[in-house]
Design an enzyme around this catalytic site. Structure first.
Site, mmCIF file in Angstrom:
data_model
loop_
_atom_site.group_PDB
_atom_site.id
_atom_site.type_symbol
_atom_site.label_atom_id
_atom_site.label_comp_id
_atom_site.label_asym_id
_atom_site.label_seq_id
_atom_site.Cartn_x
_atom_site.Cartn_y
_atom_site.Cartn_z
ATOM 1 N N SER A 90 12.872 -12.704 15.692
ATOM 2 C CA SER A 90 11.977 -13.862 15.650
ATOM 3 C C SER A 90 12.617 -14.998 16.440
ATOM 4 O O SER A 90 13.770 -14.922 16.857
ATOM 5 C CB SER A 90 11.734 -14.290 14.208
ATOM 6 O OG SER A 90 12.946 -14.725 13.617
ATOM 7 N N ARG A 91 11.846 -16.020 16.633
ATOM 8 C CA ARG A 91 12.415 -17.237 17.207
ATOM 9 C C ARG A 91 13.129 -17.996 16.095
ATOM 10 O O ARG A 91 13.026 -17.647 14.927
ATOM 11 C CB ARG A 91 11.312 -18.078 17.842
ATOM 12 C CG ARG A 91 10.612 -17.344 18.988
ATOM 13 C CD ARG A 91 9.674 -18.254 19.735
ATOM 14 N NE ARG A 91 8.912 -17.540 20.744
ATOM 15 C CZ ARG A 91 9.363 -17.214 21.949
ATOM 16 N NH1 ARG A 91 10.591 -17.549 22.297
ATOM 17 N NH2 ARG A 91 8.612 -16.564 22.810
ATOM 18 N N ASP A 101 14.107 -21.268 4.071
ATOM 19 C CA ASP A 101 14.228 -19.830 4.342
ATOM 20 C C ASP A 101 14.548 -19.125 3.023
ATOM 21 O O ASP A 101 15.673 -18.695 2.792
ATOM 22 C CB ASP A 101 15.342 -19.590 5.371
ATOM 23 C CG ASP A 101 15.220 -18.241 6.058
ATOM 24 O OD1 ASP A 101 14.222 -17.527 5.792
ATOM 25 O OD2 ASP A 101 16.101 -17.896 6.860
#
Length: 507
Positions: free
Chosen positions: A200-201, A262
């Site tokens: 992912s970025r 996150d």
């Protein structure tokens, strides 16, 4: 015609809002009983998608509507085409979502419904953010985590390779970590193993692996392109966001990025769902642990490792976890272009910062061992031989060329921020501390990862001796105003500490 399904003349709004938008005349909106922010189902032929309502008095005539490019492409809608629209009532998964917000346990069918509605655009950003934030206060059970992973995989595409696929993935949280894969992947591929690396970025860091590789080559590859590239090179370094692999994850990540969160269980679901959809059979997970890292204590890293191991066993993925040192940045750089330069330089010369090279070889070695290609305990030695022989660099050039980049680009040819500022040591002494969080904040303040040339270069790390006036940190940005903001932060955050022998005198 179905009740409340009304036909309109559709046109395309050539703008990108980052989400599917439907622009209605205010009179039509009143008739439908919708207001800005509501969700509509848009139907064109045999295709249907959801979009978020915006209203106007003058931009769209009554009986017409406009949709953004994203929606028009998904529906196959041409200018003037007929579309039907219908307001969506409370989605079927909403009661389950409410239960999740209260910390109540959900069944497999509940997670399947929630993820399906997220992917179909039924929920707005507020509902999705609430679902993610709820995990910070009410952790799912491991059984629920299994349900979530499966639901995320089922809603997207899956790739099957002709031979066993290997991968290595870091949970991140340490500045400079994204460039490690640029060395690990070509080492593994040069050994003859298949390693289709997707990532992912950046979420909370200054660069994700996809952001760094994009400096050198295309990363927005299709599934067919990935299959073709790995047939030729055995390896690929791609962005997973265009592949429709566990598509809910990309939606979740966009919200997490904006909230700078996150959640651990969501992170495990994110990683394993993507790897399952990618057809990965053998996986090495890197968990950096240390002061200022995402995971600060080894005991917490052990807990996370246990979650990964138990979930992987349920998904039939052979998995090994490496808990690595994350107390200071990896290598000397953080930010896409700076990290690309550093990784490329290491591949070309066979030398580089010890923390970067040692970590890359360690992880590559674990992949080699997990595959059975080399005996246990000898993986790192074999990886080092491949790295020092130049085979990894040659393989890297193959991969970059296959992804549309210049295989012969030199590190110094990679552009970095045109504006810079260097912090110099105020005294002679030794570097005793580097603050991961402060360095991440500085790099992002400079504009990373969106400004590819922005970031931080470390001239010294913990244990380095410096003289008064020696450079410690250089900030780079393509924006003079962003650099000014970062320089102001530099004086507030104290990202690097230099201490001499004398601490103070008394009296």
């Amino acid at each position: 015609m179905e009740q409340r399904l009304k036909e309109y003349s559709g046109s395309v709004l050539d703008l990108n809002f980052g989400k599917p938008i439907v622009v209605l005349n205010e009179a039509d909106a009143r008739e439908l009983g919708v207001t800005p922010g509501n969700i509509l189902l848009i139907i064109h032929g045999d295709k249907q998608k959801t979009g978020v309502v915006m209203t106007t008095k003058t931009m769209v005539n009554k009986g017409s509507l406009m949709v953004t490019n994203e929606l028009a492409n998904a529906l196959g809608l041409k200018e003037g085409g007929a579309v039907g629209i219908k307001p969506l009532s409370i989605p079927p998964s909403f009661p389950a979502l409410k239960k999740r917000l209260k910390g109540e346990r959900l069944e497999e069918s509940h997670y399947r419904e929630i993820v399906k509605d997220v992917v179909e655009g039924v929920y707005g950003e507020a509902e999705i953010a609430a679902f993610l934030v709820s995990q910070l206060f009410y952790e799912p059970t491991e059984e629920e985590l299994t349900y979530l992973i499966k639901a995320m995989v089922e809603t997207g595409s899956r790739i099957v390779f002709e031979e066993p696929a290997n991968d290595v993935h870091s949970v991140g949280g340490v500045p400079g970590n994204s460039k490690v894969a640029l060395i690990t992947v070509p080492i593994v591929a040069a050994s003859g193993l298949l390693i289709p690396k997707t990532s992912s970025r950046a979420i909370t860091s200054p660069a994700g692996t996809a952001d760094t590789v994009e400096v050198l080559a295309r990363v927005d590859l299709t599934i067919d392109e990935i299959k073709e590239i790995v047939k030729k090179t055995k390896g690929v370094l791609a962005w997973g966001g265009k592949l429709n692999l566990a598509p809910a994850d990309d939606i979740f990540v966009n919200i997490e990025r904006r909230l700078a969160i996150d959640p651990i269980y969501q992170m495990v679901a994110s990683i394993l769902s993507k790897k399952l959809a990618m057809g990965i059979e053998r996986l090495v997970i890197d968990i950096p642990a240390g002061r200022g890292a995402k995971v600060q204590e080894v005991s917490k890293a052990d807990e996370m490792a246990g979650i990964f191991i138990r979930q992987a066993s349920k998904m039939n993925i052979a998995l090994k976890v490496a808990i690595t040192y994350g107390g200071q940045p990896i290598g000397l750089t953080t930010g896409p272009a700076l990290e690309a330069r550093e990784a490329l330089s290491a591949l070309i010369t066979g030398r580089g910062s010890r923390s970067l090279v040692d970590k890359a070889l360690l992880l590559a070695g674990l992949v080699l061992e997990l595959s059975g290609r080399v005996p246990a305990g000898s993986g790192e030695e074999v990886a080092r031989e491949i790295f020092l022989s130049g085979k990894a660099y040659e393989k890297f050039k193959e991969i970059i060329e296959a992804q549309g980049g210049d295989p012969n680009v030199k590190p110094e040819e990679i552009p970095i921020g045109k504006h810079s500022y260097t912090l110099k040591s105020p005294l002679e002494g030794a570097v005793t501390h580097l603050d991961n969080a402060a360095i991440t904040t500085l790099a992002r303040a400079c504009g990373a990862p969106y400004d590819k040339g922005a970031g931080v270069y470390l001239h010294a790390k913990v244990g380095y001796r410096v003289n008064k006036g020696d450079p410690l940190i250089t900030l780079y940005s393509n924006s003079a105003s962003r650099l000014e903001t970062a320089v102001n932060l530099l004086s507030q955050t104290q990202p690097i500490i230099v201490e001499g022998m004398l601490l103070k005198t008394l009296p």
